[in-house]
Design an enzyme around this catalytic site. Structure first.
Site, PDB file in Angstrom:
ATOM      1  N   ARG A 132      37.150 -25.260  40.989  1.00 46.07           N
ATOM      2  CA  ARG A 132      36.820 -23.842  40.962  1.00 46.07           C
ATOM      3  C   ARG A 132      35.923 -23.442  42.139  1.00 46.07           C
ATOM      4  O   ARG A 132      35.432 -22.304  42.192  1.00 46.07           O
ATOM      5  CB  ARG A 132      36.134 -23.474  39.642  1.00 46.07           C
ATOM      6  CG  ARG A 132      37.087 -23.415  38.461  1.00 46.07           C
ATOM      7  CD  ARG A 132      36.398 -23.311  37.110  1.00 46.07           C
ATOM      8  NE  ARG A 132      35.237 -22.467  37.089  1.00 46.07           N
ATOM      9  CZ  ARG A 132      33.985 -22.858  36.846  1.00 46.07           C
ATOM     10  NH1 ARG A 132      33.726 -24.142  36.612  1.00 46.07           N
ATOM     11  NH2 ARG A 132      32.997 -22.002  36.816  1.00 46.07           N
ATOM     12  N   LYS A 133      35.729 -24.350  43.086  1.00 47.27           N
ATOM     13  CA  LYS A 133      34.903 -24.053  44.265  1.00 47.27           C
ATOM     14  C   LYS A 133      35.730 -23.299  45.302  1.00 47.27           C
ATOM     15  O   LYS A 133      35.994 -23.784  46.405  1.00 47.27           O
ATOM     16  CB  LYS A 133      34.321 -25.342  44.837  1.00 47.27           C
ATOM     17  CG  LYS A 133      33.347 -26.027  43.876  1.00 47.27           C
ATOM     18  CD  LYS A 133      32.855 -27.357  44.418  1.00 47.27           C
ATOM     19  CE  LYS A 133      31.930 -28.050  43.423  1.00 47.27           C
ATOM     20  NZ  LYS A 133      31.492 -29.376  43.886  1.00 47.27           N
ATOM     21  N   THR A 134      36.134 -22.100  44.918  1.00 50.15           N
ATOM     22  CA  THR A 134      36.961 -21.257  45.773  1.00 50.15           C
ATOM     23  C   THR A 134      36.141 -20.081  46.302  1.00 50.15           C
ATOM     24  O   THR A 134      35.050 -19.805  45.809  1.00 50.15           O
ATOM     25  CB  THR A 134      38.161 -20.716  44.976  1.00 50.15           C
ATOM     26  OG1 THR A 134      37.677 -20.076  43.782  1.00 50.15           O
ATOM     27  CG2 THR A 134      39.106 -21.835  44.573  1.00 50.15           C
TER      28      THR A 134
END
Length: 277
Positions: A132-134
């Site tokens: 989820r490190k977008t």
């Protein structure tokens, strides 16, 4: 799959940010009737991703712009390749240039980096996934680019899957309590993933009957012991500080999944340019 409504939302915000009220340079140089042809050229090698997002920028600005496309998403492109040709209103071609290129370059960069990671572990029975490190607001298209590059997607958001992390565990006073609480509140069709940091955590996750066990920031030797302990009774994910130099070491431990945050937070945008003929 890309969803048009989500793409359009991203593009409209980006266009509003870049154009605001109007393009003070372009609209004071050219007339509405002026017509041009533009070429999109790769300036380095990579994997193409986001060509439909690129085209959608111009379609939103002017649905009369025409395209002649030479490559599709997933294709390998080389320095100097003509990717696509556009023709239409000079004003709208220039107004859309930066937004369209920003998105295309970004997605190509993600796909290219993902492909590099996947090729590094192609000889192992393991999936490379994103996290989820977008970039805030761009998750839909960035996760799409990961898939184009040959990777797989982890959960899309917090509603998409159960992942009991270290802070959940501490607040629940242990893995067993956390798993029991969540299992009593979700449908039986939903899998439960638990993050573990050591072999004691792994044993507790096994006893709690977790469906997926994440081995977080473990050394390779400890991770190998964890895999042996689990004996493939559930899916095993490796996570934490994975990079291109060490991903093969993680794959050698026998895990099923390796999640890599760097795919969407440490990529380099691909160099691509637009030239008016």
């Amino acid at each position: 799959m890309l969803q048009t409504d989500k793409i359009d939302k991203i593009i409209k915000i980006a266009l509003e940010e870049d154009i605001s009220s109007y393009d003070i340079t372009t609209e004071n140089v050219f007339k509405n009737s002026d017509y041009s042809i533009a070429t999109i050229i790769a300036k380095e090698d990579g994997i193409l991703a986001g060509i439909e997002v690129f085209k959608r920028v111009f379609y939103i600005l002017d649905n009369k712009i025409e395209f002649k496309q030479y490559y599709d998403d997933g294709d390998t492109i080389k320095d100097g390749n003509l990717i696509i040709e556009l023709s239409g209103s000079t004003i709208n071609l220039l107004k859309g240039e930066r937004t369209a290129l920003n998105l295309l370059q970004r997605l190509c960069g993600i796909a290219t980096l993902t492909n590099k990671y996947c090729r590094k572990v192609k000889d192992y029975n393991v999936k490379v996934t994103d996290t989820r490190k977008t970039t805030p607001g761009l998750r839909h298209i960035e996760k799409y680019a990961v898939k184009v590059g040959g990777g797989a997607n982890h959960r899309y958001n917090l509603s998409d899957g159960v992942l009991i992390k270290d802070n959940h565990i501490k607040a629940c006073n242990g893995i067993k309590n956390a798993v029991e609480k969540i299992r009593g509140n979700i449908p039986h069709t939903i899998k439960i993933e638990v993050e573990t940091e050591n072999l004691d955590d792994v044993k507790e996750a096994i006893e709690a009957k977790a469906d997926i066990i994440m081995l977080d920031n473990m050394k390779y030797e400890e991770m190998s012991k964890a895999v042996e302990l689990i004996k493939k009774s559930v899916l095993i994910e490796a996570s934490g500080n994975v990079d291109f130099d060490n991903i093969e070491n993680y794959a050698k431990t026998g895990v099923d999944i390796i999640s890599v945050g760097k795919l969407t937070h440490s990529f380099k945008s691909m160099d691509i340019s637009m030239k008016i003929k």
